[in-house]
Design a protein around this motif. Sequence first.
Motif, PDB file in Angstrom:
ATOM      1  N   PHE A   1      -1.374   2.219  13.876  1.00 37.48           N
ATOM      2  CA  PHE A   1      -2.223   1.413  13.002  1.00 37.48           C
ATOM      3  C   PHE A   1      -1.566   0.087  12.582  1.00 37.48           C
ATOM      4  O   PHE A   1      -2.257  -0.803  12.096  1.00 37.48           O
ATOM      5  CB  PHE A   1      -2.585   2.210  11.749  1.00 37.48           C
ATOM      6  N   ILE A   2      -0.242  -0.023  12.753  1.00 37.55           N
ATOM      7  CA  ILE A   2       0.461  -1.207  12.241  1.00 37.55           C
ATOM      8  C   ILE A   2       1.335  -1.900  13.280  1.00 37.55           C
ATOM      9  O   ILE A   2       1.875  -2.975  13.005  1.00 37.55           O
ATOM     10  CB  ILE A   2       1.342  -0.822  11.022  1.00 37.55           C
TER      11      ILE A   2
ATOM     12  N   TRP B   1      -4.511  -5.646   4.007  1.00 37.49           N
ATOM     13  CA  TRP B   1      -4.716  -4.342   3.385  1.00 37.49           C
ATOM     14  C   TRP B   1      -4.345  -3.198   4.328  1.00 37.49           C
ATOM     15  O   TRP B   1      -3.870  -2.142   3.884  1.00 37.49           O
ATOM     16  CB  TRP B   1      -6.172  -4.200   2.926  1.00 37.49           C
ATOM     17  N   GLN B   2      -4.546  -3.373   5.652  1.00 38.10           N
ATOM     18  CA  GLN B   2      -4.197  -2.294   6.583  1.00 38.10           C
ATOM     19  C   GLN B   2      -2.707  -1.982   6.534  1.00 38.10           C
ATOM     20  O   GLN B   2      -2.301  -0.809   6.542  1.00 38.10           O
ATOM     21  CB  GLN B   2      -4.591  -2.678   8.014  1.00 38.10           C
ATOM     22  N   LEU B   3      -1.898  -3.026   6.499  1.00 33.40           N
ATOM     23  CA  LEU B   3      -0.448  -2.853   6.473  1.00 33.40           C
ATOM     24  C   LEU B   3      -0.025  -2.170   5.175  1.00 33.40           C
ATOM     25  O   LEU B   3       0.810  -1.245   5.188  1.00 33.40           O
ATOM     26  CB  LEU B   3       0.230  -4.212   6.609  1.00 33.40           C
TER      27      LEU B   3
ATOM     28  N   LEU C   1      -1.921  -0.306   3.167  1.00 31.80           N
ATOM     29  CA  LEU C   1      -2.488   1.038   3.071  1.00 31.80           C
ATOM     30  C   LEU C   1      -1.676   2.041   3.877  1.00 31.80           C
ATOM     31  O   LEU C   1      -1.244   3.077   3.344  1.00 31.80           O
ATOM     32  CB  LEU C   1      -3.938   1.028   3.565  1.00 31.80           C
ATOM     33  N   PHE C   2      -1.449   1.745   5.152  1.00 32.15           N
ATOM     34  CA  PHE C   2      -0.780   2.727   6.010  1.00 32.15           C
ATOM     35  C   PHE C   2       0.706   2.850   5.679  1.00 32.15           C
ATOM     36  O   PHE C   2       1.260   3.951   5.727  1.00 32.15           O
ATOM     37  CB  PHE C   2      -1.008   2.384   7.484  1.00 32.15           C
TER      38      PHE C   2
END
Length: 304
Positions: free
Chosen positions: A184-185, A258-260, A262-263
Amino acid sequence: MNRTILSYLWKLPLCGLAYFIGMAISGMVLPAVGFPTPEMPAGTDANTIMLWYLPGSMILSLALSFVSRGLRVNWFLRWIILAELTWVFGAVGMVIESFFFMTTGAVSSILNALFTVLSFLSPSLFVSGAIAILFRPPQTESFLHSLNTFFSSRNVSQWSWRFVSALLAYPLIYFTFGLIVQPFIKDFYAQGMYELTTPTWGQLIPLQLARSLIFLLVSLPVAIWWNGSRRGLWLALGSSIFTLTGFMAVITAYWFPWQLRLFHGLELLADGLVYAGALVMLLGRERAERWKEAENVRKEIFAN
Protein backbone atom coordinates in the motif's frame (compact mmCIF):
# COMPACT_ATOMS: atom_id res chain seq x y z
CA MET A 1 -14.98 8.10 38.60
CA ASN A 2 -16.32 11.55 37.68
CA ARG A 3 -13.63 13.20 39.80
CA THR A 4 -10.96 11.21 37.99
CA ILE A 5 -12.29 12.28 34.58
CA LEU A 6 -12.50 15.91 35.70
CA SER A 7 -8.94 15.79 37.00
CA TYR A 8 -7.74 14.63 33.58
CA LEU A 9 -9.40 17.66 31.99
CA TRP A 10 -7.00 20.01 33.76
CA LYS A 11 -4.01 17.75 34.20
CA LEU A 12 -3.56 16.84 30.53
CA PRO A 13 -3.40 20.48 29.33
CA LEU A 14 -0.78 21.14 32.03
CA CYS A 15 1.27 18.24 30.73
CA GLY A 16 0.86 19.56 27.19
CA LEU A 17 2.06 22.97 28.38
CA ALA A 18 5.11 21.33 29.98
CA TYR A 19 5.89 19.68 26.64
CA PHE A 20 5.75 23.02 24.84
CA ILE A 21 7.93 24.70 27.45
CA GLY A 22 10.50 21.99 26.81
CA MET A 23 10.24 22.57 23.06
CA ALA A 24 10.75 26.31 23.54
CA ILE A 25 13.85 25.72 25.67
CA SER A 26 15.33 23.40 23.06
CA GLY A 27 14.59 25.93 20.36
CA MET A 28 16.58 28.57 22.24
CA VAL A 29 19.44 26.52 23.70
CA LEU A 30 20.53 24.38 20.73
CA PRO A 31 21.14 27.26 18.28
CA ALA A 32 22.81 29.22 21.10
CA VAL A 33 25.42 26.47 21.58
CA GLY A 34 26.21 26.28 17.88
CA PHE A 35 23.80 23.77 16.36
CA PRO A 36 22.49 24.88 12.93
CA THR A 37 18.72 24.54 12.67
CA PRO A 38 17.79 21.96 9.99
CA GLU A 39 15.43 22.88 7.18
CA MET A 40 11.76 22.03 7.65
CA PRO A 41 10.24 19.24 5.52
CA ALA A 42 9.05 20.45 2.13
CA GLY A 43 5.61 22.02 2.25
CA THR A 44 5.55 22.57 6.02
CA ASP A 45 5.95 25.37 8.50
CA ALA A 46 6.86 25.37 12.18
CA ASN A 47 3.59 26.94 13.39
CA THR A 48 1.40 24.26 11.79
CA ILE A 49 3.60 21.47 13.10
CA MET A 50 3.33 22.92 16.61
CA LEU A 51 -0.47 23.03 16.28
CA TRP A 52 -0.45 19.31 15.48
CA TYR A 53 1.80 18.68 18.46
CA LEU A 54 -0.72 20.33 20.79
CA PRO A 55 -3.28 17.48 20.77
CA GLY A 56 -0.42 15.02 20.28
CA SER A 57 1.28 16.05 23.53
CA MET A 58 -1.97 15.62 25.48
CA ILE A 59 -2.70 12.21 23.95
CA LEU A 60 0.87 11.23 24.77
CA SER A 61 0.35 12.41 28.36
CA LEU A 62 -2.85 10.38 28.60
CA ALA A 63 -1.07 7.19 27.51
CA LEU A 64 1.90 7.76 29.81
CA SER A 65 -0.37 8.62 32.76
CA PHE A 66 -1.37 4.94 32.97
CA VAL A 67 2.28 3.92 33.03
CA SER A 68 2.98 6.45 35.78
CA ARG A 69 0.04 5.25 37.90
CA GLY A 70 1.27 1.67 37.62
CA LEU A 71 4.85 2.31 38.73
CA ARG A 72 5.12 1.86 42.49
CA VAL A 73 8.27 3.95 42.96
CA ASN A 74 8.98 7.49 44.10
CA TRP A 75 8.46 10.55 41.92
CA PHE A 76 12.10 10.89 40.84
CA LEU A 77 12.42 7.32 39.58
CA ARG A 78 9.04 7.52 37.81
CA TRP A 79 10.24 10.72 36.13
CA ILE A 80 13.45 9.05 34.90
CA ILE A 81 11.60 5.95 33.64
CA LEU A 82 9.00 8.01 31.80
CA ALA A 83 11.57 10.43 30.37
CA GLU A 84 13.80 7.74 28.92
CA LEU A 85 10.78 5.88 27.55
CA THR A 86 9.50 9.09 25.91
CA TRP A 87 12.82 10.23 24.52
CA VAL A 88 14.08 6.88 23.23
CA PHE A 89 10.86 5.69 21.59
CA GLY A 90 9.67 9.11 20.44
CA ALA A 91 12.95 10.67 19.33
CA VAL A 92 16.09 8.50 19.39
CA GLY A 93 14.54 5.42 17.80
CA MET A 94 12.54 7.38 15.24
CA VAL A 95 15.48 9.57 14.20
CA ILE A 96 17.78 6.55 13.83
CA GLU A 97 15.24 4.94 11.52
CA SER A 98 14.45 8.15 9.63
CA PHE A 99 18.16 8.60 8.91
CA PHE A 100 17.88 5.60 6.57
CA PHE A 101 14.32 6.15 5.31
CA MET A 102 14.24 9.91 4.68
CA THR A 103 16.31 12.67 3.12
CA THR A 104 14.52 15.52 4.89
CA GLY A 105 16.59 18.23 6.58
CA ALA A 106 16.05 16.90 10.11
CA VAL A 107 18.06 13.76 9.29
CA SER A 108 20.02 14.87 6.21
CA SER A 109 23.31 14.67 8.13
CA ILE A 110 24.62 13.29 11.40
CA LEU A 111 24.74 16.81 12.85
CA ASN A 112 21.14 17.50 11.88
CA ALA A 113 20.04 14.14 13.26
CA LEU A 114 21.80 14.93 16.54
CA PHE A 115 20.03 18.30 16.64
CA THR A 116 16.67 16.58 16.12
CA VAL A 117 17.35 14.01 18.85
CA LEU A 118 18.50 16.64 21.34
CA SER A 119 15.59 18.94 20.52
CA PHE A 120 13.22 16.37 22.00
CA LEU A 121 15.23 15.75 25.17
CA SER A 122 13.97 18.83 27.00
CA PRO A 123 10.28 18.26 26.13
CA SER A 124 10.63 14.62 27.17
CA LEU A 125 12.03 15.66 30.55
CA PHE A 126 9.42 18.35 31.10
CA VAL A 127 6.35 16.36 30.12
CA SER A 128 7.54 13.27 32.02
CA GLY A 129 8.16 15.34 35.15
CA ALA A 130 4.64 16.78 34.96
CA ILE A 131 3.11 13.33 34.42
CA ALA A 132 5.09 11.83 37.31
CA ILE A 133 3.85 14.60 39.63
CA LEU A 134 0.21 14.67 38.51
CA PHE A 135 -0.42 10.94 38.00
CA ARG A 136 0.85 9.10 41.06
CA PRO A 137 0.45 5.47 42.16
CA PRO A 138 -1.58 4.70 45.31
CA GLN A 139 1.62 4.00 47.24
CA THR A 140 5.32 3.38 46.64
CA GLU A 141 7.73 0.56 47.41
CA SER A 142 11.50 0.37 47.94
CA PHE A 143 12.99 0.32 44.46
CA LEU A 144 15.93 -1.86 45.58
CA HIS A 145 13.60 -4.44 47.07
CA SER A 146 11.53 -4.47 43.87
CA LEU A 147 14.65 -4.79 41.75
CA ASN A 148 15.91 -7.74 43.79
CA THR A 149 12.52 -9.42 43.76
CA PHE A 150 12.25 -9.08 39.99
CA PHE A 151 15.62 -10.57 39.08
CA SER A 152 15.58 -13.25 41.77
CA SER A 153 12.32 -14.63 40.36
CA ARG A 154 14.23 -16.50 37.63
CA ASN A 155 17.67 -18.04 37.30
CA VAL A 156 20.41 -16.97 34.88
CA SER A 157 19.45 -19.53 32.25
CA GLN A 158 15.81 -18.45 32.28
CA TRP A 159 16.71 -14.77 32.03
CA SER A 160 19.21 -15.41 29.23
CA TRP A 161 16.79 -16.94 26.75
CA ARG A 162 14.09 -14.43 27.68
CA PHE A 163 16.35 -11.45 26.99
CA VAL A 164 17.57 -12.92 23.70
CA SER A 165 13.96 -13.56 22.68
CA ALA A 166 12.98 -10.03 23.68
CA LEU A 167 15.87 -8.64 21.63
CA LEU A 168 14.77 -10.58 18.55
CA ALA A 169 11.07 -9.88 19.06
CA TYR A 170 11.03 -6.30 17.83
CA PRO A 171 12.78 -6.90 14.47
CA LEU A 172 10.53 -9.89 13.75
CA ILE A 173 7.41 -7.89 14.59
CA TYR A 174 8.65 -4.87 12.64
CA PHE A 175 9.41 -6.83 9.47
CA THR A 176 6.17 -8.85 9.67
CA PHE A 177 3.83 -5.87 9.79
CA GLY A 178 6.08 -3.85 7.49
CA LEU A 179 5.74 -6.48 4.77
CA ILE A 180 1.96 -6.56 5.27
CA VAL A 181 1.54 -2.82 4.59
CA GLN A 182 4.31 -2.62 1.97
CA PRO A 183 1.98 -3.08 -1.05
CA PHE A 184 0.00 0.00 0.00
CA ILE A 185 2.96 2.37 0.50
CA LYS A 186 5.91 1.06 -1.54
CA ASP A 187 5.35 3.46 -4.47
CA PHE A 188 5.96 6.47 -2.22
CA TYR A 189 9.41 5.11 -1.35
CA ALA A 190 10.28 3.74 -4.80
CA GLN A 191 9.57 7.10 -6.43
CA GLY A 192 11.31 9.12 -3.72
CA MET A 193 8.17 11.11 -2.93
CA TYR A 194 7.93 13.31 0.18
CA GLU A 195 11.69 12.99 0.77
CA LEU A 196 11.42 9.23 1.31
CA THR A 197 13.95 6.60 0.31
CA THR A 198 14.35 2.83 0.59
CA PRO A 199 17.20 1.31 2.65
CA THR A 200 18.76 -2.05 1.83
CA TRP A 201 18.26 -5.20 3.87
CA GLY A 202 21.90 -4.92 4.87
CA GLN A 203 21.03 -1.62 6.54
CA LEU A 204 17.62 -2.64 7.86
CA ILE A 205 18.58 -5.73 9.86
CA PRO A 206 21.35 -4.18 12.01
CA LEU A 207 19.27 -0.99 12.27
CA GLN A 208 16.28 -2.79 13.77
CA LEU A 209 18.48 -4.88 16.06
CA ALA A 210 20.04 -1.67 17.40
CA ARG A 211 16.61 -0.09 17.90
CA SER A 212 15.41 -3.27 19.57
CA LEU A 213 18.25 -3.12 22.08
CA ILE A 214 17.57 0.46 23.16
CA PHE A 215 13.81 -0.17 23.23
CA LEU A 216 14.36 -3.18 25.47
CA LEU A 217 16.61 -1.21 27.82
CA VAL A 218 14.03 1.54 28.38
CA SER A 219 11.07 -0.85 28.58
CA LEU A 220 12.70 -3.10 31.16
CA PRO A 221 12.33 -0.60 34.07
CA VAL A 222 8.58 -0.46 33.41
CA ALA A 223 8.38 -4.24 33.74
CA ILE A 224 10.57 -4.23 36.85
CA TRP A 225 8.60 -1.65 38.83
CA TRP A 226 5.14 -2.32 37.42
CA ASN A 227 2.54 -3.03 40.08
CA GLY A 228 -0.52 -4.40 38.40
CA SER A 229 -1.90 -7.03 36.08
CA ARG A 230 -0.20 -8.27 32.94
CA ARG A 231 -3.13 -6.92 30.93
CA GLY A 232 -2.66 -3.50 32.48
CA LEU A 233 1.05 -3.52 31.70
CA TRP A 234 0.37 -4.56 28.11
CA LEU A 235 -2.22 -1.85 27.51
CA ALA A 236 -0.25 0.92 29.24
CA LEU A 237 3.07 0.10 27.56
CA GLY A 238 1.57 -0.75 24.17
CA SER A 239 -0.52 2.42 23.95
CA SER A 240 2.47 4.51 25.02
CA ILE A 241 4.75 2.94 22.40
CA PHE A 242 2.16 3.51 19.67
CA THR A 243 1.57 7.12 20.72
CA LEU A 244 5.31 7.84 20.73
CA THR A 245 6.13 6.11 17.45
CA GLY A 246 2.89 6.28 15.48
CA PHE A 247 0.86 9.26 16.59
CA MET A 248 3.60 11.77 17.37
CA ALA A 249 5.84 10.88 14.42
CA VAL A 250 3.52 9.71 11.62
CA ILE A 251 -0.14 10.61 12.11
CA THR A 252 0.73 14.20 13.03
CA ALA A 253 2.95 14.47 9.92
CA TYR A 254 0.20 16.36 8.11
CA TRP A 255 2.27 16.89 4.94
CA PHE A 256 2.21 13.16 4.18
CA PRO A 257 -0.75 11.83 2.14
CA TRP A 258 -3.50 10.13 4.11
CA GLN A 259 -2.65 6.68 2.68
CA LEU A 260 0.89 6.86 4.01
CA ARG A 261 -0.23 8.06 7.43
CA LEU A 262 -3.07 5.53 7.67
CA PHE A 263 -1.12 2.41 6.76
CA HIS A 264 2.00 3.40 8.65
CA GLY A 265 -0.23 4.28 11.61
CA LEU A 266 -1.89 0.86 11.53
CA GLU A 267 1.52 -0.77 11.18
CA LEU A 268 2.91 1.08 14.20
CA LEU A 269 -0.22 0.36 16.24
CA ALA A 270 0.28 -3.36 15.59
CA ASP A 271 4.03 -3.04 16.27
CA GLY A 272 3.44 -1.31 19.62
CA LEU A 273 0.74 -3.65 20.91
CA VAL A 274 2.37 -6.91 19.79
CA TYR A 275 5.82 -5.82 20.99
CA ALA A 276 4.42 -4.80 24.38
CA GLY A 277 2.62 -8.14 24.56
CA ALA A 278 5.86 -9.99 23.83
CA LEU A 279 7.68 -8.06 26.57
CA VAL A 280 4.91 -8.77 29.06
CA MET A 281 4.96 -12.48 28.28
CA LEU A 282 8.75 -12.69 28.46
CA LEU A 283 9.52 -10.27 31.30
CA GLY A 284 6.37 -9.31 33.16
CA ARG A 285 4.41 -12.46 33.81
CA GLU A 286 5.89 -13.59 37.12
CA ARG A 287 6.43 -10.04 38.27
CA ALA A 288 2.76 -9.16 37.99
CA GLU A 289 1.75 -12.40 39.67
CA ARG A 290 4.14 -11.78 42.57
CA TRP A 291 2.66 -8.33 43.16
CA LYS A 292 -0.84 -9.77 43.09
CA GLU A 293 0.14 -12.47 45.58
CA ALA A 294 1.80 -9.91 47.83
CA GLU A 295 -1.32 -7.74 47.77
CA ASN A 296 -3.51 -10.74 48.69
CA VAL A 297 -1.21 -11.60 51.59
CA ARG A 298 -1.34 -8.03 52.90
CA LYS A 299 -5.13 -7.99 52.65
CA GLU A 300 -5.38 -11.25 54.62
CA ILE A 301 -3.05 -9.92 57.33
CA PHE A 302 -5.03 -6.72 57.78
CA ALA A 303 -8.34 -8.60 57.65
CA ASN A 304 -7.23 -10.71 60.61
